[in-house]
Design a protein around this motif. Structure first.
Motif, mmCIF file in Angstrom:
data_model
loop_
_atom_site.group_PDB
_atom_site.id
_atom_site.type_symbol
_atom_site.label_atom_id
_atom_site.label_comp_id
_atom_site.label_asym_id
_atom_site.label_seq_id
_atom_site.Cartn_x
_atom_site.Cartn_y
_atom_site.Cartn_z
ATOM 1 N N MET A 381 0.739 -1.123 0.076
ATOM 2 C CA MET A 381 0.035 0.058 0.037
ATOM 3 C C MET A 381 0.871 1.298 -0.058
ATOM 4 O O MET A 381 0.525 2.278 -0.517
ATOM 5 N N GLY A 382 2.031 1.096 0.608
ATOM 6 C CA GLY A 382 2.876 2.307 0.459
ATOM 7 C C GLY A 382 3.085 3.188 1.954
ATOM 8 O O GLY A 382 3.479 4.387 1.731
ATOM 9 N N PHE A 383 2.464 2.788 2.969
ATOM 10 C CA PHE A 383 2.611 3.478 4.042
ATOM 11 C C PHE A 383 4.047 3.526 4.593
ATOM 12 O O PHE A 383 4.808 2.562 4.413
ATOM 13 N N ALA A 384 4.481 4.859 4.787
ATOM 14 C CA ALA A 384 5.697 5.017 5.236
ATOM 15 C C ALA A 384 6.028 4.379 6.596
ATOM 16 O O ALA A 384 5.268 4.333 7.531
ATOM 17 N N ALA A 385 7.151 3.749 6.961
ATOM 18 C CA ALA A 385 7.495 3.083 7.979
ATOM 19 C C ALA A 385 7.129 3.921 9.273
ATOM 20 O O ALA A 385 6.499 3.474 10.403
ATOM 21 N N GLU A 386 7.589 5.364 9.183
ATOM 22 C CA GLU A 386 7.250 6.119 10.498
ATOM 23 C C GLU A 386 5.845 6.391 10.559
ATOM 24 O O GLU A 386 5.416 6.973 11.558
ATOM 25 N N ASN A 387 5.035 6.091 9.528
ATOM 26 C CA ASN A 387 3.626 6.206 9.828
ATOM 27 C C ASN A 387 2.792 5.133 10.246
ATOM 28 O O ASN A 387 1.634 5.073 10.058
ATOM 29 N N CYS A 388 3.499 4.160 10.705
ATOM 30 C CA CYS A 388 2.667 2.819 10.797
ATOM 31 C C CYS A 388 3.123 2.494 12.553
ATOM 32 O O CYS A 388 4.145 2.935 12.895
ATOM 33 N N TRP A 389 2.204 2.062 13.130
ATOM 34 C CA TRP A 389 2.298 1.515 14.641
ATOM 35 C C TRP A 389 1.527 0.193 14.918
ATOM 36 O O TRP A 389 0.340 0.115 14.550
ATOM 37 N N LEU A 390 2.198 -0.514 15.624
ATOM 38 C CA LEU A 390 1.680 -1.890 15.919
ATOM 39 C C LEU A 390 1.331 -1.952 17.551
ATOM 40 O O LEU A 390 2.321 -1.862 18.219
ATOM 41 N N ALA A 391 0.096 -2.223 17.949
ATOM 42 C CA ALA A 391 -0.240 -2.036 19.565
ATOM 43 C C ALA A 391 -0.325 -3.709 19.782
ATOM 44 O O ALA A 391 -0.964 -4.421 18.895
ATOM 45 N N ARG A 392 0.339 -4.155 20.883
ATOM 46 C CA ARG A 392 0.386 -5.636 21.276
ATOM 47 C C ARG A 392 -0.529 -5.650 22.440
ATOM 48 O O ARG A 392 -0.620 -4.859 23.302
ATOM 49 N N GLY A 393 -1.167 -7.111 22.402
ATOM 50 C CA GLY A 393 -2.119 -7.286 23.829
ATOM 51 C C GLY A 393 -3.573 -6.775 23.433
ATOM 52 O O GLY A 393 -4.232 -6.868 24.587
#
Length: 427
Positions: A381-393
């Motif tokens: 899709m082309g999301f920039a790495a700094e524009n992505c976030w993963l929440a765990r749990g």
């Protein structure tokens, strides 16, 4: 007079229920509630559901998980419809009036209607059933009329965040466990929230076209220099991307006013659970003894089958059998190039990268799909790495109220104001 209008409105709603395919709803309801119960448990909320035993004479019954609260009300009401099918519409209307309540704006009534639209919304729309939801922008739980749009935008100072819900949900369900991202942003940033309500059972592209037109109306009534922001949960992210596509295709002005698009748990590359449903279609149809049961699987709406691979434009589904096992045939569309786009994903298990990210993800959407990543470079899709976030749990629904998710959302909304480090080393 007002009470009489309310009762007439409910009678219209409940008569519409009588046109539904009642026997099919029963089977889908049990499957859906079991899935919902499992997702809640994966997220650690074991107290959110009960177990109940279905009464089946002469059979060894197992406890069937039952959800509680507003979720439980949805499933109980749908079962109530099915249980009264032989008693006639008058009895059905009385029963549902008691189950849903007599307030037009009650959360229970809205939740049931939204759930039905998610499962059978295309059918309701095609039959002009009064239960079919008509897309609208809403503020404080009320529809924003066209004639009031200019005043609303002026009071908002031209800065508006549009919140777009997911499958089987509605605008009121952005409020979860006492938190609403929109109200919180209004408090912290002074930005005015407005919420979309739509029939999530229609094709994503149908909703995308409607939303594009609705946002153009909003734009045309806005002061110069207006700023629009879109925050979307789950399917809402697909509808948002579709609306941007059709907005540009139609030469609309609002895409130029869009400042950010933030997606929470959006299945940009589809959801494995819907692909599993497609496998069930094929397996059931392949056996003459099981083929009659395929009818239960095939009542699911166009909106649901669009989630198999993340369809967002007409060409992704037009002139195709949406229940055929044909693989990913999308005309791939990346995220908008002229707008900063952000993706927030969730994973129910672990505090580090693990195999479940690509299997369970948040219980409905895998991590890769939510972040727009694909094994084929041309499909990313082309999301920039700094524009992505993963929440765990946390699970798919926790994206609506988790404190860390909100803080990340707030940070993304303020990103132009300061420079920060990457949100997570993981993504």
């Amino acid at each position: 007079m007002k009470r009489q209008q309310t009762l007439v409105s409910h009678s219209k709603d409940l008569l519409g229920v009588g046109r539904l395919t009642i026997d099919a709803i029963s089977g889908v309801t049990n499957i859906a509630e079991g899935l919902h119960h499992a997702i809640l448990n994966l997220g650690g909320t074991l107290d959110s559901a009960d177990s109940a035993t279905d009464s089946i004479p002469g059979a060894n019954t197992k406890p069937t998980p039952r959800t509680r609260g507003i979720t439980g009300l949805v499933y109980r009401s749908i079962r109530g419809i099915n249980g009264l099918v032989g008693l006639g519409l008058e009895a059905l209307i009385r029963h549902l009036t008691e189950s849903i309540g007599e307030q037009d704006r009650s959360p229970g009534h809205g939740a049931v209607v939204s759930a039905l639209n998610g499962v059978l919304g295309d059918h309701l729309n095609d039959k002009r059933n009064p239960l079919a939801i008509t897309m609208s922008l809403r503020s404080n739980g009320k529809k924003l009329a066209v004639e009031d749009t200019a005043e609303f935008m002026t009071k908002a100072g031209g800065r508006v965040a549009i919140f777009i819900h997911g499958l089987c949900m509605n605008d009121l369900q952005w409020l979860r466990r006492g938190h609403d991202h929109g109200e919180a942003l209004a408090r912290d940033l002074g930005i005015t929230p407005i919420y979309l309500r739509y029939n999530s059972g229609l094709h994503v592209s149908q909703n995308g076209r409607q939303l594009a037109d609705l946002l153009q109306t909003l734009s045309s009534h806005s002061p110069s220099g207006a700023e629009l922001y879109i925050i979307a949960h789950s399917m809402g992210g697909l509808v948002s991307r579709s609306s941007y596509y059709y907005g540009e295709q139609g030469g609309h002005t609002w895409p130029a006013q869009l400042r950010k698009l933030i997606c929470l748990g959006t299945p940009h590359h589809g959801a494995l659970l819907e692909r599993g449903g497609n496998w069930i279609d094929v397996i059931l149809d392949s056996n003459p003894f099981s083929a009659p049961f395929a009818r239960l699987a095939k009542i699911r709406s166009s909106g649901i089958t669009d989630l198999r691979y993340g369809n967002i434009i007409d060409e992704d589904w037009n002139n195709r059998d949406r229940f055929a096992m044909a693989g990913d045939q999308r005309c791939l569309q990346s995220i908008p190039e002229k707008v900063p786009c952000y993706a927030i994903a969730a994973a129910t298990i672990g505090d580090a990268v693990n195999f479940s990210d690509d299997v369970l993800g948040d219980g409905l959407v895998t991590v890769a799909s939510a972040l727009g990543r694909h094994e084929k470079p041309n499909a990313d899709m082309g999301f920039a790495a700094e524009n992505c976030w993963l929440a765990r749990g946390i699970n798919h629904m926790d994206l609506l109220n988790d404190p860390q998710v909100y803080q990340t959302l707030l940070m993304y909304m303020k990103r132009d104001e300061f420079i920060e480090s990457a949100v997570s080393d993981e993504v």
